[in-house]
Design an enzyme around this catalytic site. Structure first.
Site, PDB file in Angstrom:
ATOM      1  N   LYS A 197      73.113  25.625  23.664  1.00 35.84           N
ATOM      2  CA  LYS A 197      73.830  25.308  24.901  1.00 35.84           C
ATOM      3  C   LYS A 197      75.174  26.028  24.835  1.00 35.84           C
ATOM      4  O   LYS A 197      76.119  25.516  24.217  1.00 35.84           O
ATOM      5  CB  LYS A 197      74.013  23.795  25.063  1.00 35.84           C
ATOM      6  N   GLU A 232      70.043  25.663  27.284  1.00 32.89           N
ATOM      7  CA  GLU A 232      70.414  24.790  28.398  1.00 32.89           C
ATOM      8  C   GLU A 232      71.654  25.320  29.100  1.00 32.89           C
ATOM      9  O   GLU A 232      72.686  25.582  28.469  1.00 32.89           O
ATOM     10  CB  GLU A 232      70.664  23.362  27.910  1.00 32.89           C
ATOM     11  N   GLY A 235      75.229  22.873  34.859  1.00 32.93           N
ATOM     12  CA  GLY A 235      75.107  22.740  36.305  1.00 32.93           C
ATOM     13  C   GLY A 235      73.928  23.525  36.851  1.00 32.93           C
ATOM     14  O   GLY A 235      72.902  23.654  36.200  1.00 32.93           O
TER      15      GLY A 235
END
Length: 210
Positions: A46, A122, A125
């Site tokens: 991420k 990931e 938003g």
């Protein structure tokens, strides 16, 4: 439904969504478990997490899960979530004066990939969340050379959000699949949104069926 094992080997899947709070982390979890059940070793990355106070909540949750599924993925949270910002906003705003190093992110991606068959990335938003003035999450998907997994909601308005996001992915020649997360307005989804989606798309995928 999920594809066969060989399709995913040596791939990076970038989990994005039509907007925030649509279910990206849930999607990462579902794909991680489904791919593990296919016999693949999974990893997680991420690049940005915002709204971080003590620790990155989404990143920490996923890293704990990944380590259970793939003990060889022996990285710490700062390697998996390299940019952590306190303000719960788009990375462009949350980063304030921090200079983002995209070459570093590319190298980090390569490093994490060495310990897995499939790296699940990931986003933050939705697709058009800004990272730099002229760079958005969708551009990072392209830069990382990933296949996108678009998570869309079941709530009223999902038709518009889904079609707009798909148009954006097609315009950038990004290969993708989309999955509906049945969590909002799911009691009315079959009457309100599903009739059009079934007529428009040859196949509908649900996260809950992974």
């Amino acid at each position: 439904m999920i594809k066969e094992k060989n399709y995913y080997l040596n791939k990076s899947l970038f989990i994005s969504a039509t907007n925030t709070d649509v279910g990206k982390t849930y999607g990462c979890e579902k794909f991680a478990i489904a791919l593990t059940n296919l016999g693949l070793k999974v990893g997680y990355f991420k690049p940005f997490e915002t709204g971080v106070i003590d620790k990155p909540i989404d990143g920490s949750y996923m890293l704990d899960l990944i380590k259970q599924l793939n003990p060889q993925f022996d990285f710490d949270i700062n390697e998996v979530v390299p940019y952590q910002f306190k303000l719960p906003a788009a990375p462009y705003v949350a980063k304030k004066d921090t200079k983002l190093d995209f070459e570093f992110l590319l190298n980090q991606k390569k490093k994490l990939q060495k310990k897995c068959d499939v790296l699940i990335i990931e986003g933050a938003g939705g697709l058009m969340v800004p990272i730099q003035k002229n760079m958005f999450i969708i551009d990072l998907i392209k830069k990382f050379d990933c296949e996108a997994i678009l998570i869309t909601p079941s709530k009223l308005g999902c038709i518009n959000d889904t079609l707009l996001s798909i148009e954006a992915l097609k315009n950038r020649d990004i290969k993708f699949d989309f999955y509906i997360n049945l969590y909002q307005d799911k009691d009315t989804f079959e009457d309100v949104s599903l009739p059009f989606l079934k007529d428009y798309f040859p196949k509908i995928n649900y996260l809950q069926e992974l």
